[in-house]
Write a protein that holds these residues in place. Structure first.
Motif: not given
Length: 264
Positions: A64-70, A228-233, A222-224
């Motif tokens: 799963a890839l999370l991140g703020r809008s844009g 990728i600023s964070l990758s967590v299992p 987490v995309l920032s």
């Protein structure tokens, strides 16, 4: 530099100054990975959304890839799906890919069965595969229905069936449940988990929903600032529950990385 979409051959790693590349080949390369992205860069004018972005995914892994809008989440998904050009970097993906968007994108002038087989070779075998896919998503009685007669959840099930019938090695999901009500979303989460266990494609889910990411994925990113600023299992056994301590701790970690403060 343009990103070139090439098939059926292994491309050399990206060399500095060469054009971007997409290699659509087997499910796993010699390194056993389903997806490899190295040094991907995408800009819209002066706005850089992906900057030296790199990612690896194993066959059958659910990410799963999370991140703020844009932040570039959907942009990267489109790169993997060969839908976005003018990108720098190297990408290797399986040849068989399917994408499900937030909107089902059904053709209203075609009945459900024809929407599922859209773009595939005709014939009895294709039709039987489509009927089987509709049965898997619980719509075996809707093959001859018109899209306008479907609920939002049913329409999205058709979109999933359209993806499944292609037997993808990589399933790309771009906010597929974002427009659904809460109860329908819960049902769709369960359906997706069942389909994933049966077919085991590599899955990239783009979402704004932190809980959704934790509920479904093996790993959350987490995309920032274009990377990728964070990758967590997600080491939480299924079925996952929001009230569990491990779930809450991971949610807090991800929200903090996204710059969101939880209410007390």
């Amino acid at each position: 530099m343009a990103l070139e979409h090439e098939t059926q051959r292994v491309l050399r790693p990206l060399e500095r100054g060469r054009a971007g590349q997409v290699d659509a080949g087997a499910a796993g390369g010699h390194d056993g990975l389903a997806v490899v992205a190295r040094g991907v860069r995408k800009a819209f004018g002066e706005h850089v959304v992906l900057d030296d972005f790199s990612l690896e995914m194993a066959p059958g892994e659910f990410v799963a890839l999370l991140g703020r809008s844009g932040s570039g989440k959907s942009t990267f998904l489109r790169v993997l799906g060969a839908l976005d050009g003018d990108v720098e970097g190297y990408v290797r993906v399986p040849q068989r890919r399917a994408i499900v968007f937030q909107e089902p994108r059904l053709q209203p002038w075609q009945k459900v069965l024809r929407n599922v087989t859209l773009g595939l070779p005709g014939g009895r075998a294709t039709e039987q595969s489509a009927l089987q896919a509709l049965a898997e998503v619980g719509l075996s009685g809707h093959a001859q229905a018109w899209p306008r007669t479907l609920s939002g959840g049913e329409a999205q099930r058709v979109a999933l069936a359209r993806a499944l019938v292609r037997e993808p090695q990589l399933l790309l999901l771009d906010e597929p449940f974002g427009a659904l009500d809460a109860l329908t979303k819960i049902r769709m989460h369960g359906l997706l988990q069942d389909l994933y266990r049966r077919h085991r494609p590599a899955v990239l889910l783009v979402t704004h929903d932190v809980d959704e990411a934790i509920l479904l994925a093996d790993r959350v990113l987490v995309l920032s600032a274009g990377r990728i600023s964070l990758s967590v299992p997600v080491d939480i056994p299924h079925p996952r529950r929001r009230g569990d301590a491990g779930f809450s701790a991971l949610r807090s970690l991800l929200l903090n990385e996204l710059g969101v403060r939880e209410a007390a």
